[in-house]
Design a protein around this motif. Structure first.
Motif, PDB file in Angstrom:
ATOM      1  N   ILE A  67       0.871  -1.178   0.000  1.00 22.09           N
ATOM      2  CA  ILE A  67       0.000   0.000   0.000  1.00 22.09           C
ATOM      3  C   ILE A  67       0.907   1.228   0.000  1.00 22.09           C
ATOM      4  O   ILE A  67       1.779   1.366   0.858  1.00 22.09           O
ATOM      5  CB  ILE A  67      -0.911  -0.004   1.243  1.00 22.09           C
ATOM      6  CG1 ILE A  67      -1.789  -1.257   1.221  1.00 22.09           C
ATOM      7  CG2 ILE A  67      -1.750   1.258   1.303  1.00 22.09           C
ATOM      8  CD1 ILE A  67      -2.504  -1.541   2.510  1.00 22.09           C
ATOM      9  N   SER A  68       0.736   2.111  -0.984  1.00 18.37           N
ATOM     10  CA  SER A  68       1.602   3.279  -1.114  1.00 18.37           C
ATOM     11  C   SER A  68       0.799   4.485  -1.570  1.00 18.37           C
ATOM     12  O   SER A  68       0.083   4.422  -2.557  1.00 18.37           O
ATOM     13  CB  SER A  68       2.718   2.983  -2.121  1.00 18.37           C
ATOM     14  OG  SER A  68       3.546   4.095  -2.268  1.00 18.37           O
ATOM     15  N   LYS A  69       0.922   5.578  -0.829  1.00 15.52           N
ATOM     16  CA  LYS A  69       0.290   6.842  -1.208  1.00 15.52           C
ATOM     17  C   LYS A  69       1.198   7.962  -0.734  1.00 15.52           C
ATOM     18  O   LYS A  69       1.367   8.187   0.459  1.00 15.52           O
ATOM     19  CB  LYS A  69      -1.088   6.979  -0.557  1.00 15.52           C
ATOM     20  CG  LYS A  69      -1.707   8.346  -0.706  1.00 15.52           C
ATOM     21  CD  LYS A  69      -2.908   8.299  -1.579  1.00 15.52           C
ATOM     22  CE  LYS A  69      -3.657   9.621  -1.569  1.00 15.52           C
ATOM     23  NZ  LYS A  69      -3.272  10.499  -2.628  1.00 15.52           N
ATOM     24  N   LYS A  70       1.835   8.652  -1.679  1.00 19.62           N
ATOM     25  CA  LYS A  70       2.744   9.746  -1.341  1.00 19.62           C
ATOM     26  C   LYS A  70       1.919  10.983  -1.006  1.00 19.62           C
ATOM     27  O   LYS A  70       1.044  11.383  -1.749  1.00 19.62           O
ATOM     28  CB  LYS A  70       3.672  10.059  -2.516  1.00 19.62           C
ATOM     29  CG  LYS A  70       4.726  11.106  -2.174  1.00 19.62           C
ATOM     30  CD  LYS A  70       5.477  11.608  -3.381  1.00 19.62           C
ATOM     31  CE  LYS A  70       6.556  10.666  -3.817  1.00 19.62           C
ATOM     32  NZ  LYS A  70       7.400  11.251  -4.883  1.00 19.62           N
ATOM     33  N   MET A  71       2.214  11.575   0.178  1.00 21.44           N
ATOM     34  CA  MET A  71       1.541  12.807   0.579  1.00 21.44           C
ATOM     35  C   MET A  71       2.530  13.953   0.730  1.00 21.44           C
ATOM     36  O   MET A  71       2.150  15.106   0.711  1.00 21.44           O
ATOM     37  CB  MET A  71       0.786  12.585   1.895  1.00 21.44           C
ATOM     38  CG  MET A  71      -0.408  11.665   1.720  1.00 21.44           C
ATOM     39  SD  MET A  71      -1.404  11.590   3.191  1.00 21.44           S
ATOM     40  CE  MET A  71      -0.949   9.990   3.805  1.00 21.44           C
TER      41      MET A  71
END
Length: 185
Positions: A67-71
């Motif tokens: 699971i990857s989400k760059k913020m």
């Protein structure tokens, strides 16, 4: 009957504690012991640190699913914990030197980024670095890493897979808690 209710209450409490510990350990914090001298004098061999897994967003493996989400983008000179690009079963800790799209070159131990000398890149080094490496052009969504103890660090200069991708970043090192408490910069 009363004893079974009491046992069930203990079982529920243990399950809740295990779930909380798993979430904290796999989603929020990383606890690491430093195995080598590559980051000395900033972090010494044997020091224990906490890293913040969510410093740049969400990036973890959960029951075999990534699971990857760059913020937030990592910043130059952050101390980052990441999966070693040549063997993702190992975790490494290094300082971020080169950002996506930049060209990094080391001449006589001095760091140049896009042809410009960056003296602050060597401010963390315990001794004057030596050697010539590069140039390395950092791909998009990737980073160039170096240890602070440049003469004894196996870092981006020496790896088969030179760059660390965002998906390989586990977290940002934030605090050394053993042998003394220190915020990491």
């Amino acid at each position: 009957m009363k004893i079974w209710n009491e046992i069930w209450d203990y079982v529920k409490m243990i399950i809740i504690v295990v779930i909380v510990v798993l979430i904290v350990n796999n989603v929020i914090l990383i606890n690491a012991k430093i195995p080598s001298e590559s980051m000395e004098q900033t972090i010494m061999t044997g020091d224990r640190i906490f890293g913040f897994r969510m410093a740049y967003g969400i990036n973890f493996d959960f029951f075999g699913k990534h699971i990857s989400k760059k913020m937030k983008d990592p910043e130059r000179y952050d101390i980052i914990i990441f999966k070693f690009p040549d063997d993702e079963s190992q975790l490494f800790i290094k300082r971020l030197i080169g950002l996506p799209g930049e060209t990094v070159e080391i001449k006589d131990g001095k760091v140049y980024i896009d042809g410009e000398y960056r003296p602050e890149a060597n401010d963390y080094c315990p001794e004057t670095p030596t050697g010539n490496y590069g140039p390395y052009t950092v791909p998009e969504n990737s980073y160039f890493m170096m240890g602070d103890n440049r003469e004894y660090s196996r870092d981006s200069r020496f790896w088969n897979n030179t760059f660390v991708s965002f998906d390989e970043i586990v977290g940002k090192a934030v605090i050394r808690y053993y042998p003394s408490i220190t915020l990491l910069k």
